[in-house]
Design a protein around this motif. Structure first.
Motif, PDB file in Angstrom:
ATOM      1  N   GLU A   8      -8.920  11.099  -6.667  1.00 15.73           N
ATOM      2  CA  GLU A   8      -7.968  10.282  -6.978  1.00 15.73           C
ATOM      3  C   GLU A   8      -6.366  10.662  -6.979  1.00 15.73           C
ATOM      4  O   GLU A   8      -6.473  11.805  -7.859  1.00 15.73           O
ATOM      5  N   VAL A   9      -5.685  10.062  -6.354  1.00  6.92           N
ATOM      6  CA  VAL A   9      -4.167  10.775  -6.685  1.00  6.92           C
ATOM      7  C   VAL A   9      -3.304   9.734  -7.385  1.00  6.92           C
ATOM      8  O   VAL A   9      -3.105   8.538  -6.850  1.00  6.92           O
ATOM      9  N   ILE A  10      -2.880  10.040  -8.523  1.00  5.96           N
ATOM     10  CA  ILE A  10      -1.984   9.293  -9.364  1.00  5.96           C
ATOM     11  C   ILE A  10      -0.684  10.016  -9.440  1.00  5.96           C
ATOM     12  O   ILE A  10      -0.413  11.095  -9.944  1.00  5.96           O
ATOM     13  N   VAL A  11       0.310   9.055  -9.115  1.00  6.81           N
ATOM     14  CA  VAL A  11       1.813   9.608  -9.272  1.00  6.81           C
ATOM     15  C   VAL A  11       2.543   9.010 -10.427  1.00  6.81           C
ATOM     16  O   VAL A  11       2.233   7.945 -10.809  1.00  6.81           O
ATOM     17  N   LEU A  12       3.131   9.874 -11.173  1.00  3.54           N
ATOM     18  CA  LEU A  12       4.045   9.183 -12.256  1.00  3.54           C
ATOM     19  C   LEU A  12       5.336   9.593 -12.473  1.00  3.54           C
ATOM     20  O   LEU A  12       5.675  10.693 -11.657  1.00  3.54           O
ATOM     21  N   THR A  13       6.164   8.560 -12.651  1.00  2.00           N
ATOM     22  CA  THR A  13       7.631   8.854 -12.688  1.00  2.00           C
ATOM     23  C   THR A  13       8.204   8.316 -13.894  1.00  2.00           C
ATOM     24  O   THR A  13       7.840   7.363 -14.633  1.00  2.00           O
ATOM     25  N   VAL A  14       9.441   8.915 -14.534  1.00  2.00           N
ATOM     26  CA  VAL A  14      10.135   8.173 -15.464  1.00  2.00           C
ATOM     27  C   VAL A  14      11.731   7.735 -15.031  1.00  2.00           C
ATOM     28  O   VAL A  14      12.162   8.520 -14.204  1.00  2.00           O
ATOM     29  N   GLY A  15      12.048   6.607 -15.208  1.00  2.00           N
ATOM     30  CA  GLY A  15      13.459   6.255 -14.993  1.00  2.00           C
ATOM     31  C   GLY A  15      13.385   4.815 -14.866  1.00  2.00           C
ATOM     32  O   GLY A  15      12.675   3.938 -15.288  1.00  2.00           O
ATOM     33  N   PRO A  16      14.697   4.206 -14.327  1.00  2.00           N
ATOM     34  CA  PRO A  16      15.284   2.923 -14.418  1.00  2.00           C
ATOM     35  C   PRO A  16      14.555   2.078 -13.242  1.00  2.00           C
ATOM     36  O   PRO A  16      13.725   2.701 -12.396  1.00  2.00           O
ATOM     37  N   ASP A  17      14.830   1.033 -13.155  1.00  3.53           N
ATOM     38  CA  ASP A  17      14.322   0.137 -12.023  1.00  3.53           C
ATOM     39  C   ASP A  17      14.337   0.786 -10.762  1.00  3.53           C
ATOM     40  O   ASP A  17      13.243   0.606  -9.945  1.00  3.53           O
ATOM     41  N   ARG A  18      15.226   1.288 -10.348  1.00  4.14           N
ATOM     42  CA  ARG A  18      15.415   1.782  -8.842  1.00  4.14           C
ATOM     43  C   ARG A  18      14.331   2.986  -8.642  1.00  4.14           C
ATOM     44  O   ARG A  18      13.697   2.904  -7.441  1.00  4.14           O
ATOM     45  N   VAL A  19      13.605   3.495  -9.442  1.00  9.24           N
ATOM     46  CA  VAL A  19      12.589   4.387  -9.174  1.00  9.24           C
ATOM     47  C   VAL A  19      11.296   3.639  -8.539  1.00  9.24           C
ATOM     48  O   VAL A  19      10.296   4.435  -8.229  1.00  9.24           O
ATOM     49  N   GLN A  20      11.282   2.521  -8.749  1.00  4.46           N
ATOM     50  CA  GLN A  20       9.755   1.972  -8.482  1.00  4.46           C
ATOM     51  C   GLN A  20       9.795   2.001  -7.027  1.00  4.46           C
ATOM     52  O   GLN A  20       8.715   2.244  -6.288  1.00  4.46           O
ATOM     53  N   GLU A  21      10.966   2.046  -6.166  1.00  2.00           N
ATOM     54  CA  GLU A  21      11.069   2.297  -4.837  1.00  2.00           C
ATOM     55  C   GLU A  21      10.433   3.469  -4.246  1.00  2.00           C
ATOM     56  O   GLU A  21       9.588   3.818  -3.289  1.00  2.00           O
ATOM     57  N   ALA A  22      10.587   4.674  -5.247  1.00  2.00           N
ATOM     58  CA  ALA A  22       9.881   6.212  -4.896  1.00  2.00           C
ATOM     59  C   ALA A  22       8.503   5.965  -5.073  1.00  2.00           C
ATOM     60  O   ALA A  22       7.609   6.576  -4.188  1.00  2.00           O
ATOM     61  N   LEU A  23       8.232   5.261  -6.075  1.00  2.00           N
ATOM     62  CA  LEU A  23       6.732   5.131  -6.326  1.00  2.00           C
ATOM     63  C   LEU A  23       5.977   4.321  -5.292  1.00  2.00           C
ATOM     64  O   LEU A  23       5.024   4.499  -4.736  1.00  2.00           O
ATOM     65  N   ARG A  24       6.554   3.131  -4.631  1.00  2.00           N
ATOM     66  CA  ARG A  24       6.144   2.629  -3.423  1.00  2.00           C
ATOM     67  C   ARG A  24       5.990   3.446  -2.231  1.00  2.00           C
ATOM     68  O   ARG A  24       4.828   3.327  -1.622  1.00  2.00           O
ATOM     69  N   ASN A  25       6.910   4.258  -2.198  1.00  2.00           N
ATOM     70  CA  ASN A  25       6.763   5.424  -1.101  1.00  2.00           C
ATOM     71  C   ASN A  25       5.764   6.202  -1.204  1.00  2.00           C
ATOM     72  O   ASN A  25       5.128   6.633  -0.227  1.00  2.00           O
ATOM     73  N   CYS A  26       5.600   6.651  -2.261  1.00  2.00           N
ATOM     74  CA  CYS A  26       4.300   7.485  -2.848  1.00  2.00           C
ATOM     75  C   CYS A  26       3.012   6.785  -2.388  1.00  2.00           C
ATOM     76  O   CYS A  26       2.047   7.463  -1.629  1.00  2.00           O
ATOM     77  N   LEU A  27       2.852   5.486  -2.646  1.00  2.00           N
ATOM     78  CA  LEU A  27       1.658   5.073  -2.609  1.00  2.00           C
ATOM     79  C   LEU A  27       1.580   4.694  -1.211  1.00  2.00           C
ATOM     80  O   LEU A  27       0.381   4.848  -0.343  1.00  2.00           O
ATOM     81  N   ALA A  28       2.761   4.500  -0.337  1.00  2.00           N
ATOM     82  CA  ALA A  28       2.615   4.461   1.234  1.00  2.00           C
ATOM     83  C   ALA A  28       2.218   5.784   1.790  1.00  2.00           C
ATOM     84  O   ALA A  28       1.485   5.659   2.782  1.00  2.00           O
ATOM     85  N   MET A  29       2.656   6.910   1.339  1.00  2.00           N
ATOM     86  CA  MET A  29       2.127   8.067   1.822  1.00  2.00           C
ATOM     87  C   MET A  29       0.547   8.225   1.546  1.00  2.00           C
ATOM     88  O   MET A  29      -0.053   8.960   2.000  1.00  2.00           O
ATOM     89  N   GLY A  30       0.118   7.590   0.462  1.00  4.18           N
ATOM     90  CA  GLY A  30      -1.593   7.548   0.426  1.00  4.18           C
ATOM     91  C   GLY A  30      -1.911   7.775  -1.079  1.00  4.18           C
ATOM     92  O   GLY A  30      -3.196   7.684  -1.445  1.00  4.18           O
ATOM     93  N   ALA A  31      -1.105   7.570  -2.102  1.00  2.00           N
ATOM     94  CA  ALA A  31      -1.125   7.793  -3.474  1.00  2.00           C
ATOM     95  C   ALA A  31      -2.246   6.591  -3.897  1.00  2.00           C
ATOM     96  O   ALA A  31      -1.870   5.447  -3.338  1.00  2.00           O
ATOM     97  N   ASP A  32      -3.378   6.774  -4.726  1.00  2.00           N
ATOM     98  CA  ASP A  32      -3.926   5.716  -5.308  1.00  2.00           C
ATOM     99  C   ASP A  32      -3.360   4.582  -6.155  1.00  2.00           C
ATOM    100  O   ASP A  32      -3.546   3.690  -6.322  1.00  2.00           O
TER     101      ASP A  32
END
Lengths: 328, 254
Positions: free
Chosen positions: B57-81
């Motif tokens: 399982e690959v879990i990505v974590l980040t800290v930040g304001p609303d805009r950082v959701q886009e980065a998390l979406r990209n990580c999910l699109a790359m294959g993060a679970d």
């Protein structure tokens, strides 16, 4: 106390150690605190006490243990933590080397110490300490206030001006007993690259090449000039990504940020990411065919012309200059 | 194996920065944000480990304001679970507090391995990985350039490289050269849209955020412009002669 982590290179205290002690010296009068040089590894000699004393150290904290003679993150961390906890400094300075940066992040996280990496300079106002450091790879400068005591700051080589004429004195030697911790990380093998031209962090002179060299073989023009000047060899991201030269040579945002006395950019147009990594160099020379290349905006001296004509001439000229220097 | 990856969203490295009039930060409107390049190496390596093992399982974590959701979406699109967003206002967290927030959540997740980038491309602090490792009591290895398994890790050191054996759990920071990150596939992007991002408020993990910070950004401003340089003229021979003279006698760097 101001605690300065020193390092030895080939048995001698590094120039960076002297630079850090000079920075400590400038903070000393405002902080009204003695300066202590932290020396891990072998025993401190009377010569060391004279050298470090002459660079501004009042005290030497000597931590003698064979385990400290080579860097191991866990052992050095334990030593550093012990020194900080026992000496209770107000300010801690160290070099922003590969090791220093790793060590600082761990020690800061463990002890809850405010930290600023790769600073340009420090400023003390009353009991408040500020650091100025580049962010966004040099596109901006951040002024940071430390909210913790101690405060910790790291510096790259060549950033702190050396205080040249400090009074001669012997620093007082204080020994700390140290029992090395059980380590979890095992270092199996250390492979020196054997290529001293990749030592960009410490280099006083860097000769760098970019796409204007046209093909990988032509990097020899850059290497020849670097050899004549005893310089390290840098490269732009473009040519590293194209496989002309290893990543260890890359200068810029996804490579090394460098601050030599002299940076000679050959056939480098000056993409913003590259400029970010080298524009704090003291003196910049740019050689490029295109007189409108952005690299000329940061260059102290610009030569608009053919690198293949100019570099051999410059190499010959520099061979003469450096031969003369070694003769003296 | 459960692998956590710490990522940060940063302005694209080619961005020309605009500063706020009071120099309290940069203007983020109109800025293109990306996943910090070193964090992409970290995520790619985590995904390859999972693929090689055939499970995990690959879990990505980040800290930040609303805009950082886009980065998390990209990580999910790359294959993060899974993606975890610790929500914090722009400029409300310093590096130490970021490490505290991440380590609190990681302490609950109990990953076997944590990957991060060697430094973020915005503040260049090279901080969070080492600090998180200490807060969780794990060993930390920075600048990893090759990862075979935990008993065979290659990392960059001054003037060469080291081969290291490190026990799990541990924190590793990724250096360029480790791998070539993939682009998200169309299918990955469609799938990512449907995935839920777990959201936490920073203040739920740490009640008084300001009191935990160890540094405060007083001012952010453009660096002083370098004074205009000299363009040398004449034949290549004349320019080289002039340059040697200037480097010796004016710049005094030879």
């Amino acid at each position: 106390m101001i605690l300065v982590l020193t390092e030895k290179r080939d048995g001698k205290f590094s120039r960076l150690s002297q630079e850090l002690l000079s920075e400590a010296y400038r903070a000393q009068s405002a902080l009204k605190a003695p300066i202590a040089a932290l020396v891990p590894g072998a025993a401190v000699t009377p010569d060391d006490a004279k050298t470090l004393g002459g660079w501004g150290a009042d005290k030497i904290i000597s931590v003698i243990d064979p385990s400290l003679e080579k860097y191991h993150s866990e052992t050095h961390k334990a030593m550093f933590v012990q020194a900080i906890e026992s000496q209770k400094p107000r300010l801690i300075l160290l070099g922003a080397s590969t090791y220093g940066r790793e060590l600082a992040a761990m020690v800061s996280g463990k002890l809850g110490i405010g930290y600023a990496n790769e600073c340009h300079h420090l400023e003390v106002q009353g009991d408040r300490i500020f650091a100025t450091r580049p962010v966004y790879a040099g596109k901006a400068l951040a002024r940071i206030l430390f909210k913790s005591s101690p405060a910790m700051a790291s510096f790259r080589p060549n950033m702190c001006k050396i205080e040249a004429s400090l009074p001669a004195k012997d620093a007082e030697i204080v020994s700390l007993t140290f029992s090395p911790p059980q380590t979890k990380i095992k270092i199996l093998e250390v492979k020196p690259s054997g290529d001293t031209t990749t030592n960009l962090a410490d280099a006083r002179i860097i000769v760098s090449g970019g796409r204007g060299l046209q093909k990988p073989e032509n990097f020899s023009y850059v290497r020849d000039l670097a050899k004549a000047m005893g310089a390290a060899v840098g490269a732009s991201r473009m040519v590293v990504d194209a496989g002309w030269i290893e990543h260890a040579h890359q200068v810029g945002q996804t490579g090394r940020t460098v601050t030599p006395d002299l940076y000679i950019a050959c056939g480098i147009s000056g993409a913003i990411q590259h400029l970010a990594g080298m524009s704090s160099s003291k003196c910049i020379v740019a050689i490029n065919k295109d007189p409108d290349a952005p690299i000329f905006k940061v260059a102290d001296y610009g030569l608009a012309g053919d690198v293949f004509e100019i570099l051999p001439l410059l190499t010959t000229a520099m061979e003469a200059v450096f031969k003369e220097k070694t003769a003296i | 194996m459960k692998i956590a990856v710490l990522v940060k969203q940063v302005p694209d490295t080619a961005t020309q920065l605009r500063f706020k009039p009071d120099y309290s930060g940069i203007v983020s409107e109109g800025v293109k944000f990306i996943i910090s390049p070193y964090d992409e190496f970290a995520l790619e390596e985590a995904l390859r480990m999972k693929e090689k093992a055939g499970s995990g399982e690959v879990i990505v974590l980040t800290v930040g304001p609303d805009r950082v959701q886009e980065a998390l979406r990209n990580c999910l699109a790359m294959g993060a679970d899974q993606a975890i967003w610790i929500k914090a206002e722009e400029g409300s967290v310093d590096p130490y507090l970021t490490a505290v927030l991440l380590s609190k959540k990681l302490d609950l997740l109990k990953p076997d391995l944590i990957w991060c980038g060697r430094q973020a491309a915005d503040d260049d602090m090279a901080y969070v990985g080492g600090a998180v490792a200490e807060m969780l009591g794990m060993p930390f290895v920075s600048l990893v350039t090759k990862f075979e398994d935990p008993s065979r890790v290659t990392r960059q050191v001054e003037g060469g490289e080291e081969k290291i054996e490190v026990p799990l759990p541990c924190v590793l920071s990724a250096q360029k050269g480790l791998n070539e990150p993939r682009y998200p596939s169309l299918a990955g992007m469609m799938k990512a849209k449907k995935k839920e991002i777990e959201t936490l408020n920073a203040s739920d993990l740490v009640p008084d955020l300001a009191s935990v910070q160890k540094t405060h950004l007083e001012k952010l401003e453009p660096p002083p412009a370098r004074p205009a340089g000299k363009m040398l003229s004449g034949t290549p021979e004349q320019m080289v002669k002039e340059l040697v003279h200037l480097l010796k006698d004016e710049a005094k760097v030879l």
